[in-house]
Design an enzyme around this catalytic site. Structure first.
Site, mmCIF file in Angstrom:
data_model
loop_
_atom_site.group_PDB
_atom_site.id
_atom_site.type_symbol
_atom_site.label_atom_id
_atom_site.label_comp_id
_atom_site.label_asym_id
_atom_site.label_seq_id
_atom_site.Cartn_x
_atom_site.Cartn_y
_atom_site.Cartn_z
ATOM 1 N N ASP A 105 5.845 -5.074 1.325
ATOM 2 C CA ASP A 105 4.376 -5.134 1.947
ATOM 3 C C ASP A 105 4.034 -6.543 2.725
ATOM 4 O O ASP A 105 4.690 -6.973 3.784
ATOM 5 C CB ASP A 105 3.557 -4.669 1.020
ATOM 6 C CG ASP A 105 2.035 -4.094 1.181
ATOM 7 O OD1 ASP A 105 1.972 -3.091 1.797
ATOM 8 O OD2 ASP A 105 1.096 -5.204 1.228
ATOM 9 N N HIS A 302 5.672 4.065 -0.874
ATOM 10 C CA HIS A 302 5.364 2.777 -0.761
ATOM 11 C C HIS A 302 5.707 1.651 -1.963
ATOM 12 O O HIS A 302 6.334 0.624 -1.543
ATOM 13 C CB HIS A 302 3.969 2.353 -0.197
ATOM 14 C CG HIS A 302 3.681 1.256 0.248
ATOM 15 N ND1 HIS A 302 4.419 0.662 1.278
ATOM 16 C CD2 HIS A 302 2.927 0.130 -0.105
ATOM 17 C CE1 HIS A 302 3.899 -0.610 1.591
ATOM 18 N NE2 HIS A 302 2.938 -0.917 0.676
#
Length: 322
Positions: A105, A302
């Site tokens: 991320d 994610h």
């Protein structure tokens, strides 16, 4: 054999910043850089696996997260300042010798930036979720404002100082539960739509999850809640407020070729890669990342280092010990 109980926490002054650092194991350093909204804790499965494979796994809370101090000004969260912090981390943990660098991320963004600014300090690079995209001719927030126009987009929402952090600080459990979901997590309908004219922030546009995903234990959620109640959300959001400045700082390096081996990992259903398959990702990154390996995990979203921890560890160790 190491376990999560063997992970040690300490505070050290890194580049002038009081920094919480987690570590376990002995050997060459694997430095793990977390994303938003997380902290060192998200790396526990990988830290133990790396330690048992002969690495010293090191995971800091990045500036503004967890128990690492915030930086004085919003503008301090820029690419070169964060790269200087990471350079000091390498100096502290590995005596300035190159490391196995791993990022997810925002940590992935920080690692992409770091390897361009300090290639001599990265032996191998593992990137999760965020590919290296071609550098645009306009600053990213300028582009996003035009693209989304009258519709809500969280990165644009984050730009006004004091707004997003006030929403999240008032309801940390609301934002974390809404974000810590798998692609198939059922949700209640959002109470707000996409139009900016409806007002409101981000939580109401996400939809409350009906169940907690299996990979998110109550212990994990409680740890993250404690971390964000301690730090607040402003520090993490300030990274987004430097997207345009980062673009300006790194524009001269837009054609830089990353020479070290790179492993890119992502969930196939992670919205960040926008449905891209391996061929598309290789075309996107290949010219600048000639030694590129890619692994995509079907049905994973994610938070892959926890959603698919076992397979991530297999691929990570195969690459890191090659």
């Amino acid at each position: 054999m190491y376990s999560v109980d063997d992970i040690q926490l300490e505070h050290r002054l890194i580049d002038g910043v009081n920094t919480r650092i987690a570590s376990v194991g002995e050997g060459p350093v694997a430095l793990l850089i977390h994303g938003w909204p997380e902290c060192w804790y998200s790396w526990r499965p990988q830290m133990v696996a790396l330690a048992n494979a002969g690495f010293r796994a090191v995971a800091p809370d990045m500036p503004g997260f967890g128990e690492t101090d915030a930086l004085p000004q919003i503008g301090d969260y820029n690419a070169k300042r964060i790269a200087a912090f990471m350079q000091a981390l390498v100096g502290h943990t590995n005596k300035g010798k190159p490391v196995l660098l791993i990022g997810h991320d925002w940590g992935a963004i920080n690692c992409w930036q770091f390897v361009q600014l300090h290639p001599e300090l990265v032996e191998r690079l593992v990137i999760m979720s965020v590919p290296l995209r071609p550098v645009a001719d306009v600053p990213p927030i300028e582009f996003l404002r035009g693209y989304f126009a009258d519709n809500f987009f969280y990165q644009v929402y984050f730009q006004e100082p004091g707004v997003a952090e006030a929403e999240f600080d008032a309801d940390p459990e609301g934002i974390l539960r809404a974000l810590y979901c798998s692609p198939d997590t059922p949700r209640h309908p959002p109470v707000l739509g996409k139009a900016l004219s409806e007002g409101g922030g981000w939580i109401g546009r996400l939809g409350v999850p009906k169940v907690q995903p299996g990979w998110l234990s109550n212990e994990m959620l409680a740890y993250y809640l404690d971390a964000y109640r301690h730090s607040g959300f402003a520090g993490g959001i300030n990274y987004y407020r430097n997207l345009d400045e980062n673009w300006r700082q790194l524009l001269p390096l837009r054609d830089t070729v990353i020479q070290c081996p790179v492993l890119f990992l992502a969930g196939s259903d992670d919205s960040v890669i926008q449905g891209a398959g391996e061929a598309t990702l290789r075309k996107m990154m290949g010219a600048r990342v000639p030694q590129l390996q890619i692994a995509l995990y079907p049905g994973i979203g994610h938070w892959l280092q926890n959603e698919a921890a076992e397979q991530v560890n297999v691929d990570l160790l195969a690459f890191g010990t090659a």
